[in-house]
Design a protein around this motif. Sequence first.
Motif, PDB file in Angstrom:
ATOM      1  N   TYR A 263     -41.991  14.100 -24.836  1.00  0.00           N
ATOM      2  CA  TYR A 263     -41.963  13.479 -23.508  1.00  0.00           C
ATOM      3  C   TYR A 263     -42.099  11.896 -23.809  1.00  0.00           C
ATOM      4  O   TYR A 263     -41.709  11.051 -23.311  1.00  0.00           O
ATOM      5  CB  TYR A 263     -43.268  13.757 -23.184  1.00  0.00           C
ATOM      6  N   ARG A 267     -40.088   8.460 -23.160  1.00  0.00           N
ATOM      7  CA  ARG A 267     -40.843   7.923 -22.122  1.00  0.00           C
ATOM      8  C   ARG A 267     -40.058   6.006 -22.869  1.00  0.00           C
ATOM      9  O   ARG A 267     -39.839   4.974 -22.506  1.00  0.00           O
ATOM     10  CB  ARG A 267     -42.224   7.607 -21.887  1.00  0.00           C
ATOM     11  N   PRO A 286     -35.610   8.380 -10.959  1.00  0.00           N
ATOM     12  CA  PRO A 286     -34.713   9.570 -12.039  1.00  0.00           C
ATOM     13  C   PRO A 286     -33.392  10.380 -11.322  1.00  0.00           C
ATOM     14  O   PRO A 286     -33.207  10.986 -10.038  1.00  0.00           O
ATOM     15  CB  PRO A 286     -36.141  10.147 -11.795  1.00  0.00           C
ATOM     16  N   PRO A 288     -33.489  14.223 -11.086  1.00  0.00           N
ATOM     17  CA  PRO A 288     -34.191  15.235 -11.542  1.00  0.00           C
ATOM     18  C   PRO A 288     -33.013  16.183 -12.578  1.00  0.00           C
ATOM     19  O   PRO A 288     -31.899  16.307 -11.796  1.00  0.00           O
ATOM     20  CB  PRO A 288     -34.941  15.866  -9.657  1.00  0.00           C
ATOM     21  N   ASP A 289     -34.123  16.889 -13.087  1.00  0.00           N
ATOM     22  CA  ASP A 289     -35.059  16.662 -13.772  1.00  0.00           C
ATOM     23  C   ASP A 289     -35.076  15.367 -14.878  1.00  0.00           C
ATOM     24  O   ASP A 289     -36.417  15.433 -15.948  1.00  0.00           O
ATOM     25  CB  ASP A 289     -36.260  17.999 -14.179  1.00  0.00           C
ATOM     26  N   ARG A 292     -36.513  11.996 -15.724  1.00  0.00           N
ATOM     27  CA  ARG A 292     -37.698  12.096 -15.231  1.00  0.00           C
ATOM     28  C   ARG A 292     -38.441  10.993 -15.837  1.00  0.00           C
ATOM     29  O   ARG A 292     -38.858   9.447 -15.879  1.00  0.00           O
ATOM     30  CB  ARG A 292     -38.604  12.770 -14.478  1.00  0.00           C
ATOM     31  N   SER A 296     -39.642   7.017 -15.961  1.00  0.00           N
ATOM     32  CA  SER A 296     -41.221   5.852 -15.613  1.00  0.00           C
ATOM     33  C   SER A 296     -41.304   5.575 -17.063  1.00  0.00           C
ATOM     34  O   SER A 296     -41.717   4.479 -16.388  1.00  0.00           O
ATOM     35  CB  SER A 296     -41.290   7.076 -15.766  1.00  0.00           C
ATOM     36  N   GLU A 313     -39.107   8.809  -6.278  1.00  0.00           N
ATOM     37  CA  GLU A 313     -38.349  10.233  -6.264  1.00  0.00           C
ATOM     38  C   GLU A 313     -37.368  10.120  -5.266  1.00  0.00           C
ATOM     39  O   GLU A 313     -37.987  10.040  -4.104  1.00  0.00           O
ATOM     40  CB  GLU A 313     -39.191  11.483  -6.402  1.00  0.00           C
ATOM     41  N   ASP A 357     -30.387   8.426 -15.953  1.00  0.00           N
ATOM     42  CA  ASP A 357     -29.864   9.533 -16.071  1.00  0.00           C
ATOM     43  C   ASP A 357     -29.683  10.042 -17.429  1.00  0.00           C
ATOM     44  O   ASP A 357     -29.923   8.897 -18.405  1.00  0.00           O
ATOM     45  CB  ASP A 357     -28.694  10.359 -15.110  1.00  0.00           C
TER      46      ASP A 357
END
Length: 478
Positions: A263, A267, A286, A288-289, A292, A296, A313, A357
Amino acid sequence: MHEKCGVVGISLQDRDAARPLYYSLYALQHRGQEAAGIVTHDGFQQHSHVETGLVGDVFDEGDLGRLNGANGIGHVRYPTSGALDKSCAQPFSVSFKSGSLGLSHNGNLVNADEVRDELAALGHAFTSDGDTEVIAHDLARNLLEEDLVRAVRRTMGRIHGSYSLTIMHDDTVLGVRDPKGNRPLVIGELEDGYVLASESAAIDTLDGETIRDVEPGELVVLHPDGTGYDTYQLVDSDSTAHCFFEHVYFARPDSNIDGTLVYDARRELGRRLYEETGIDTDVVMPVPDSGRAFASGYAEAAQDAGADVNFAEGLMKNRYVGRTFIMPTQDERERAVRLKLNPIKTTVEGKRVTLIDDSIVRGTTSTQLVELMRDAGAEEVHVRIGAPPIVAPCYMGIDMATREELIAADKSVEEIREEIKADSLSYLSIDAIAATLETERDDLCLGCVTGEYPYDIDGEATDREVERPVIQSSLADD
Ligand code: SF4
């Protein structure tokens, strides 16, 4: 683009391993949805249950009850193409003169045919065309002459390519990572035993503690009584070839791979994407998923730089639609995107949108998404991708489109932008990936984004001197 497999191996002190194996396969379900299996050993004999389907469908209470023994391995699998061949589902299990073997493999050997032909000439009969059976036969042969550790080392000298394996020889569970560490493998501790798994999220699921990544070229042998483990650095390599797409896409965001939480990596990749390619828009959104965490990070970097931009979103996912890759034809794939994602008009209408993406494979989804945004009233649609363009296929165990199907294989970024009808399109650089993962470029596999591979593959360029480990015929002098 899909990971093909997840592996796990468990040794416990005083209870059956079947249920913890089942839970860890659940945690690894994203790494393979077409087949699942568990093989255990109760000290006298092997027990096996391998079926096609999702983990939750493959095992029932009765199946788990029959998988006796405190030691076992498990596997989830996604097949390469066509109809599922159950003979390729895993763990592969077999009994030889040298004992019973079970094998779970994540990766792909690039010299499997060569080794298979040699073994076939020596009288080995194969029941599948999978490379896992090749490893099993080679190991079984070596076990006739060597102890377990030396036999594994000899097999590692013979096979070439990408592999993270959990192996069970009688009731001993082993974990092996190829000398370049292409696919992940971690070791963890439970209250009453030890576990090996493709991703640390599987260990978390069992309330265990992740100890560390298994090192490239390392063998880990779990004690069958669940009280400890031994490690052996069997093959050294000058460089590694970690698959960077594990951090970009394949692995769970809550997994820690080769020292980096997935994660956090996503980021940070998003932040760097803004630093390299940022554009002034009203909304960052984003896909999804998968997009995301990138989005951010990207939005945060934009706001830190003083941009007046909202993170929103704007695309809602219908979670009950099957994955688009299951659709066999291009036409059905296109319709599937419409079924799967729906824009929230108020977030998009009259806005300049940056859509984030993790990758573009064929371009079909991106084209559909840009069109969806425009239909929902977006004034501008800018696409940002958290990885470099995919220009070549993967030979290391990832199910990816062929070179002919990859949109970036023969098109420039500008040509792709035209095809997907975006106002602008940018990708992340390879340097940003290496910097985020705090590693050297030479220690990553970048085959699908450079067309140069870390393994010796027929008809393809290599990005380094091919360092095949020397085949050890004897370890007597070690
Ligand atoms: S070619 Fe790409 S997907 Fe395949 S192992 Fe290398 S980085 Fe990963």
